[in-house]
Design a protein around this motif. Structure first.
Motif, PDB file in Angstrom:
ATOM      1  N   ALA A   1       1.436  24.231  84.943  1.00  0.00           N
ATOM      2  CA  ALA A   1       2.692  23.483  84.906  1.00  0.00           C
ATOM      3  C   ALA A   1       2.471  22.008  85.182  1.00  0.00           C
ATOM      4  O   ALA A   1       3.090  21.136  84.559  1.00  0.00           O
ATOM      5  CB  ALA A   1       3.678  24.073  85.917  1.00  0.00           C
ATOM      6  N   MET A   2       1.552  21.705  86.100  1.00  0.00           N
ATOM      7  CA  MET A   2       1.332  20.321  86.509  1.00  0.00           C
ATOM      8  C   MET A   2       0.571  19.509  85.470  1.00  0.00           C
ATOM      9  O   MET A   2       0.895  18.343  85.211  1.00  0.00           O
ATOM     10  CB  MET A   2       0.564  20.297  87.839  1.00  0.00           C
ATOM     11  N   PHE A   3      -0.437  20.121  84.841  1.00  0.00           N
ATOM     12  CA  PHE A   3      -1.331  19.343  83.985  1.00  0.00           C
ATOM     13  C   PHE A   3      -1.228  19.678  82.491  1.00  0.00           C
ATOM     14  O   PHE A   3      -1.645  18.884  81.659  1.00  0.00           O
ATOM     15  CB  PHE A   3      -2.778  19.549  84.428  1.00  0.00           C
ATOM     16  N   VAL A   4      -0.709  20.845  82.165  1.00  0.00           N
ATOM     17  CA  VAL A   4      -0.673  21.263  80.753  1.00  0.00           C
ATOM     18  C   VAL A   4       0.756  21.395  80.259  1.00  0.00           C
ATOM     19  O   VAL A   4       1.096  20.948  79.168  1.00  0.00           O
ATOM     20  CB  VAL A   4      -1.426  22.598  80.556  1.00  0.00           C
ATOM     21  N   GLY A   5       1.598  22.012  81.074  1.00  0.00           N
ATOM     22  CA  GLY A   5       2.981  22.279  80.683  1.00  0.00           C
ATOM     23  C   GLY A   5       3.184  23.761  80.432  1.00  0.00           C
ATOM     24  O   GLY A   5       2.459  24.350  79.619  1.00  0.00           O
ATOM     25  N   LEU A   6       4.143  24.347  81.135  1.00  0.00           N
ATOM     26  CA  LEU A   6       4.410  25.769  80.968  1.00  0.00           C
ATOM     27  C   LEU A   6       5.082  26.036  79.623  1.00  0.00           C
ATOM     28  O   LEU A   6       5.968  25.296  79.197  1.00  0.00           O
ATOM     29  CB  LEU A   6       5.306  26.278  82.096  1.00  0.00           C
ATOM     30  N   ARG A   7       4.634  27.108  78.986  1.00  0.00           N
ATOM     31  CA  ARG A   7       5.245  27.551  77.738  1.00  0.00           C
ATOM     32  C   ARG A   7       5.725  28.987  77.922  1.00  0.00           C
ATOM     33  O   ARG A   7       5.299  29.681  78.859  1.00  0.00           O
ATOM     34  CB  ARG A   7       4.224  27.477  76.590  1.00  0.00           C
ATOM     35  N   PRO A   8       6.594  29.474  77.066  1.00  0.00           N
ATOM     36  CA  PRO A   8       7.105  30.848  77.216  1.00  0.00           C
ATOM     37  C   PRO A   8       5.991  31.895  77.289  1.00  0.00           C
ATOM     38  O   PRO A   8       6.118  32.878  78.021  1.00  0.00           O
ATOM     39  CB  PRO A   8       7.963  31.038  75.959  1.00  0.00           C
ATOM     40  N   GLU A   9       4.894  31.672  76.541  1.00  0.00           N
ATOM     41  CA  GLU A   9       3.819  32.667  76.566  1.00  0.00           C
ATOM     42  C   GLU A   9       3.121  32.742  77.919  1.00  0.00           C
ATOM     43  O   GLU A   9       2.585  33.795  78.286  1.00  0.00           O
ATOM     44  CB  GLU A   9       2.790  32.389  75.464  1.00  0.00           C
TER      45      GLU A   9
END
Length: 301
Positions: free
Chosen positions: A30-38
């Motif tokens: 979440a901090m460095f990549v970004g959360l996605r639904p998968e």
């Protein structure tokens, strides 16, 4: 024996390890990549399988090498390889042309990628798309075939080798960042930071089928400048080697052999890799005789 163990639930310690691991993974992502639904879906799936029953919990543990592979690939977005070392663009292109150049009717020397870009085939576009869709799912399904076929020991070695091949390949991406052929075709020899991924020749498959699969996959490519080595060329080759070492039926090895050759050709045909990349990807596999290194692990299965 505790009531939890009788009912088949994980111990308190196992649950703590699962929770801490999931929190760390999702927090970093979440901090460095970004959360996605998968990410959320996979997290829920792993947690449910781990808690459901001993059999599904063992399967989660057995699949850890593949889970770590997926997380490692995703986390390459945290530090881009072009921030670590300069990107090889012209040098790789010129080496490919020097070693494998094809003289066109006009007298111009082309790389094999450039030659195929001028000589496409609808049949090869369709077959190439199917071949390239196999590069990760087929090794995973082969691993599950070994696991559920009661060849757990050889499965564990296959899974660990698969993970090691990836980690070695990922290290290669950072040691020697390299642009794929399609990058030269689109942007020339200048380095452009933040270049988005491209479907390149695989776009023909999307256009013919109307599925848009590769546009979705390459739209969030973790690292554009990761042409060397071609891990596409290594994955099904490792599966093929282990199909020959295991009690797999002949048709399984034949299928993996065809898929492997198809991926090698498609990588060049669609301008995703040079022949040099493919050759290095084949060489980057971990040799089967490395099995002896993991013998202590087998005794724990």
């Amino acid at each position: 024996m505790s009531g939890n163990r009788i009912l088949g639930f994980p111990s308190a310690g196992e649950t703590r390890v699962l929770v801490l691991s999931m929190v760390l993974w999702l927090a970093v992502t979440a901090m460095f990549v970004g959360l996605r639904p998968e990410h959320i879906f996979l997290g829920i799936l792993i947690a449910c399988m781990f808690e459901a029953a001993p059999a599904s919990r063992r399967l989660v543990v057995a699949l850890l090498p593949f889970i770590v592979f997926g997380i490692s690939y995703d986390w390459m977005n945290i530090v881009h390889n072009y921030d670590v070392n300069p990107v090889d663009i012209r040098g790789l292109y010129e080496a490919e042309k020097s070693l494998f150049g094809i003289t066109a009717a006009t007298g111009e020397v082309l790389t094999p990628n450039e030659f195929f870009a001028r000589h496409t085939s609808t049949l090869m576009d369709i077959l190439g798309g199917f071949f390239y869709l196999c590069w990760v799912p087929v090794p995973i399904f082969f691993g599950l075939y070994l696991y559920f076929g009661r060849q757990v020991k050889i499965y564990l070695h296959f899974a660990i080798v698969f993970l090691l091949v990836n980690l070695i390949g990922f290290a290669g991406y950072y040691i020697h960042p390299a642009a794929p052929p399609w990058y030269v075709a689109l942007y020339g020899f200048d380095f452009i930071e933040g270049t988005p991924g491209s479907v390149a020749g695989l776009g023909h498959f999307d256009e013919i089928t109307g599925l848009g699969i590769f546009n979705g996959l390459y739209g969030r490519n973790s690292n554009v400048f990761a042409a060397v080595p071609s891990l596409h060329s290594a994955y099904t080759l490792v599966a093929l080697i282990y199909s020959l070492r295991s009690r797999s039926p002949w048709w399984m090895s034949a299928f993996l052999g065809v898929i492997t050759l198809g991926i090698w050709f498609t990588a060049v045909y669609t301008s995703h890799h040079y022949i040099i990349d493919v050759t290095l990807g084949i060489a980057f596999r971990v040799r089967p005789h490395a099995r002896a290194r993991f013998r202590p692990l087998y005794g724990q299965v």
